[in-house]
Enzyme design. Structure first.
Site, PDB file in Angstrom:
ATOM      1  N   TYR A   1       0.938  -1.506  -0.498  1.00 21.38           N
ATOM      2  CA  TYR A   1       0.462  -0.134  -0.066  1.00 21.38           C
ATOM      3  C   TYR A   1       1.047   1.338  -0.247  1.00 21.38           C
ATOM      4  CZ  TYR A   1      -4.210   3.018   1.646  1.00 21.38           C
ATOM      5  OH  TYR A   1      -4.579   4.386   1.509  1.00 21.38           O
TER       6      TYR A   1
ATOM      7  N   LYS B   1      -0.790  -1.156  -4.445  1.00 22.43           N
ATOM      8  CA  LYS B   1      -2.333  -0.483  -4.336  1.00 22.43           C
ATOM      9  C   LYS B   1      -1.405   0.978  -4.694  1.00 22.43           C
ATOM     10  CE  LYS B   1      -5.590   1.760  -1.984  1.00 22.43           C
ATOM     11  NZ  LYS B   1      -6.062   2.582  -2.440  1.00 22.43           N
TER      12      LYS B   1
HETATM   13  C1  LIG Z   1      -5.741   9.001   1.505  1.00 19.47           C
HETATM   14  C2  LIG Z   1      -7.228   7.982   0.914  1.00 19.47           C
HETATM   15  O1  LIG Z   1      -7.726   7.901   2.087  1.00 19.47           O
HETATM   16  N1  LIG Z   1      -7.658   7.795   0.193  1.00 19.47           N
HETATM   17  C3  LIG Z   1      -8.287   6.906  -0.235  1.00 19.47           C
HETATM   18  C4  LIG Z   1      -7.734   5.790  -1.327  1.00 19.47           C
HETATM   19  O2  LIG Z   1      -6.926   5.462  -1.237  1.00 19.47           O
HETATM   20  C5  LIG Z   1      -9.334   7.681  -1.598  1.00 19.47           C
HETATM   21  O3  LIG Z   1     -10.369   6.446  -2.289  1.00 19.47           O
HETATM   22  C6  LIG Z   1      -9.602   8.338  -1.599  1.00 19.47           C
HETATM   23  O4  LIG Z   1     -10.932   8.580  -0.054  1.00 19.47           O
HETATM   24  C7  LIG Z   1     -10.666   9.704  -2.246  1.00 19.47           C
HETATM   25  O5  LIG Z   1     -10.152   9.329  -3.732  1.00 19.47           O
HETATM   26  C8  LIG Z   1     -11.171  10.619  -1.747  1.00 19.47           C
HETATM   27  O6  LIG Z   1     -10.366  11.721  -1.740  1.00 19.47           O
HETATM   28  C1  LIG Z   2      -7.590   1.643   0.755  1.00 19.74           C
HETATM   29  C2  LIG Z   2      -8.263   2.172   0.865  1.00 19.74           C
HETATM   30  O1  LIG Z   2      -8.400   3.196  -0.272  1.00 19.74           O
HETATM   31  C3  LIG Z   2      -8.185   2.972   2.002  1.00 19.74           C
HETATM   32  O2  LIG Z   2      -7.863   2.343   2.774  1.00 19.74           O
HETATM   33  O3  LIG Z   2      -8.950   4.327   2.208  1.00 19.74           O
END
Ligand SMILES: CC(=O)N[C@H](C=O)[C@@H](O)[C@H](O)[C@H](O)CO
Ligand SMILES: CC(=O)C(=O)O
Length: 309
Positions: A140, A168
């Site tokens: 990740y 990811k």
């Molecule tokens: C920092 C974070 O939580 N990133 C999530 C996963 O990568 C995304 O799903 C975001 O929540 C999404 O892109 C909204 O900005």
């Molecule tokens: C993977 C991802 O999007 C999260 O952990 O929120």
């Protein structure tokens, strides 16, 4: 060729929110109900205990409880990825072994958090997790929160192992995503992180995505995916633009996870409030959340071809 089935990790995987009761403790029954709701939406899998899942705000025991509930409810139907990232390698290893024991399909981890770590340190951390079970492992990469810049050389070194099946990428550079795809090769999964760029990530090499906002509109991401697969680029773009308008609104509320949880509650899935320091949505914002929920639901009906009255 890898010995693991990569197909089950492609497509749409929801980064699931955690469920708490009124006291703020993990609520396994509510977690099962939410997992069941997601299984009905047609997504490929659930990512448990990641950023959206607040794994980093929970004790090891609570993280196990969340995972157990999800696997018990939908582990036969969906691909379950357990996020086991933690500050301490020992905790991550304990969580990985637990994930294996209860029947999760893969483990995933951010670099160890809090300390500024060398690449050797992060590699050792990940390797201990990889070695602790025979489950496949998904890196990740989320440098904006961890501060760790994953190099292509470390990625390639990790990816040489059969068990390390993918990464990811929550970094915003789609160029980096493409470079990681090229470096990892055909049998290495690259999963898109920023939901706002699902189509962009997919177009430049991602095999699918894992995202938090999928949890309030999985049908819309499934729509983008199916349009993309069918070569309907303009239609896919239309839906990505709609999704992005909705994400901008979600992000304008006091906390993204609070907003998504408030929306789920309106739909009958009460997962409690996010844990502090993540802010809940105050009553004064509830009207906005209700309106947003209605808009999302109407887009979902459109995407599914349901005629609105
Ligand atoms: C920092 C974070 O939580 N990133 C999530 C996963 O990568 C995304 O799903 C975001 O929540 C999404 O892109 C909204 O900005
Ligand atoms: C993977 C991802 O999007 C999260 O952990 O929120």
């Amino acid at each position: 060729m890898r010995t693991y089935d990569l197909e089950r990790f492609k497509g749409i995987t929801i980064a699931m929110y955690s469920s708490y009761n009124e006291a703020g403790d993990v609520d396994q029954k509510a977690a099962r109900q939410l997992a069941r709701y997601y299984a009905k939406s047609g997504v490929k899998g659930l990512y448990v205990g990641g950023s959206s899942g607040e794994g980093m705000l929970q004790s090891v025991e609570e993280r196990k409880q969340m995972l157990e509930a999800v696997v018990a409810e939908v582990g036969q139907e969906l691909t379950i990825i357990a996020h086991v990232g933690a500050a301490a390698t020992r905790d991550s290893v304990e969580l990985a072994r637990h994930a294996k024991a209860v029947g999760a399909h893969a483990v995933s981890a951010v670099p160890a958090i809090y300390y500024r770590l060398s690449p050797q340190s992060v590699e050792t951390h990940w390797q201990e997790i990889v070695d602790s079970t025979d489950l496949p492992f998904i890196i990740y990469h989320i440098p904006q929160t961890t501060g760790f810049q994953l190099s292509k050389s470390l990625l390639v070194k990790m990816a040489e192992q059969d068990k390390v099946i993918g990464v990811k990428i929550s970094a915003e550079s789609t160029f980096e995503l493409q470079q990681f795809k090229a470096a990892g090769g055909k049998d290495f999964l690259v999963l898109n992180g920023p939901d706002e760029q699902y189509l962009a990530g997919r177009s430049i090499g991602a095999d699918g995505g894992i995202g938090g906002t999928y949890g309030v509109m999985p049908e819309l991401f499934l729509k983008i995916e199916s349009c993309y697969v069918q070569g309907q680029v303009a239609e896919a773009q239309k839906w990505q633009f709609i999704v992005n308008e909705l994400i901008v609104e979600l992000l304008s509320l006091p906390s993204l996870y609070g907003a998504c949880k408030a929306i789920l509650k309106l739909r009958g899935y009460d997962t409690g409030e996010p844990r502090l320091p993540l802010l809940p949505i105050p009553a004064s914002e509830l009207k906005r959340v209700e309106d947003l929920n209605q808009r999302i639901l109407s887009y979902i009906s459109q995407a599914e071809g349901v005629v609105q009255e």
